[in-house]
Enzyme design. Structure first.
Site, mmCIF file in Angstrom:
data_model
loop_
_atom_site.group_PDB
_atom_site.id
_atom_site.type_symbol
_atom_site.label_atom_id
_atom_site.label_comp_id
_atom_site.label_asym_id
_atom_site.label_seq_id
_atom_site.Cartn_x
_atom_site.Cartn_y
_atom_site.Cartn_z
ATOM 1 N N GLU A 197 4.018 3.567 -6.782
ATOM 2 C CA GLU A 197 2.725 3.982 -7.316
ATOM 3 C C GLU A 197 2.561 5.500 -7.349
ATOM 4 O O GLU A 197 1.434 6.006 -7.371
ATOM 5 C CB GLU A 197 1.589 3.368 -6.486
ATOM 6 C CG GLU A 197 1.514 1.863 -6.505
ATOM 7 C CD GLU A 197 1.121 1.269 -7.856
ATOM 8 O OE1 GLU A 197 1.075 2.032 -8.849
ATOM 9 O OE2 GLU A 197 0.867 0.059 -7.912
ATOM 10 N N GLY A 245 0.809 -1.203 0.000
ATOM 11 C CA GLY A 245 0.000 0.000 0.000
ATOM 12 C C GLY A 245 0.850 1.264 0.000
ATOM 13 O O GLY A 245 2.074 1.205 0.118
#
Length: 217
Positions: free
Chosen positions: A77, A31
């Site tokens: 990301e 994450g």
């Protein structure tokens, strides 16, 4: 409301990461978290334990992804976060998770259709699933941003989920509720049910809740 300082936002990002672990919304170093701060965007570093992060480990990027502050490599990301910030000026925080039930929905590539009115209250209806693209690619960023559109949550095909908010606490709350709604959906389908609310029901419920739910500004 007084805007938080950059130092306060850095602390909030670290605390949010620890809460993601404690709530089971991520595993290991999975994450990533970001938040606007001044003219830049603060984002978690790649592959580091949330519990061991220091404020200086959080990287500040400009809108194009250039590092303004920090010596750590930013999240893989980062393109995903930056693309959404560019297209959604009303979003100030983004959290990408790998929570179990939401990821199961993403792996099945099934949109999270509204079978509870609570989901309508929080997400306005269906939480879409984006087209598949490899981790950390511009294609993933484009697909996710397109699927998110004007919503607050999106499932990332075969990967996980992402929620946005006006601040980190709101984005975190949406991540928690997305996981709960995904669990309800899967359990209802396993039980042979799970009746999706009609478009008309969703529209009426959403409009009604705007006027009656929460503290009016």
């Amino acid at each position: 409301m007084k805007m938080k300082s950059e130092a306060e936002v850095r602390k909030d990002i670290i605390n949010t990461g620890i809460m993601l672990l404690e709530k089971g919304l991520v595993q290991g170093t999975g994450g990533n978290i970001s938040c606007r701060a001044g003219n830049g965007i603060l984002i978690t570093p790649s592959g580091m334990d949330y519990r061991k992060l220091l404020c200086e480990d959080i990287v500040m990027l400009d809108p194009e992804g250039n590092v303004l502050k920090g010596s750590r490599k930013p999240s893989i990301e980062r393109s995903l976060h930056l693309k959404i910030y560019k297209t959604r000026k009303n979003i100030s925080a983004i959290i990408h998770t790998h929570s179990v039930y939401a990821t199961a929905m993403a792996a099945a590539r099934v949109p999270l259709f509204p079978i509870t009115d609570n989901q309508v209250a929080l997400f306005g209806g269906t939480v879409p699933v984006s087209d598949y693209a490899p981790i950390g690619t511009e294609e993933l960023a484009e697909n996710a941003s397109r699927a998110l559109a004007c919503g607050q949550g999106v499932l990332l095909s075969n990967h996980g989920a992402l929620c946005a908010g006006s601040d980190l606490s709101e984005a975190l709350m949406r991540c928690e509720m997305l996981e709960i709604f995904s669990k309800i959906y899967i359990m209802a389908k396993a039980a042979g049910g799970g009746i999706v609310l009609t478009d008309e029901q969703v529209k009426c419920e959403a409009e009604d809740l705007k006027n009656r739910y929460g503290q009016q500004k």
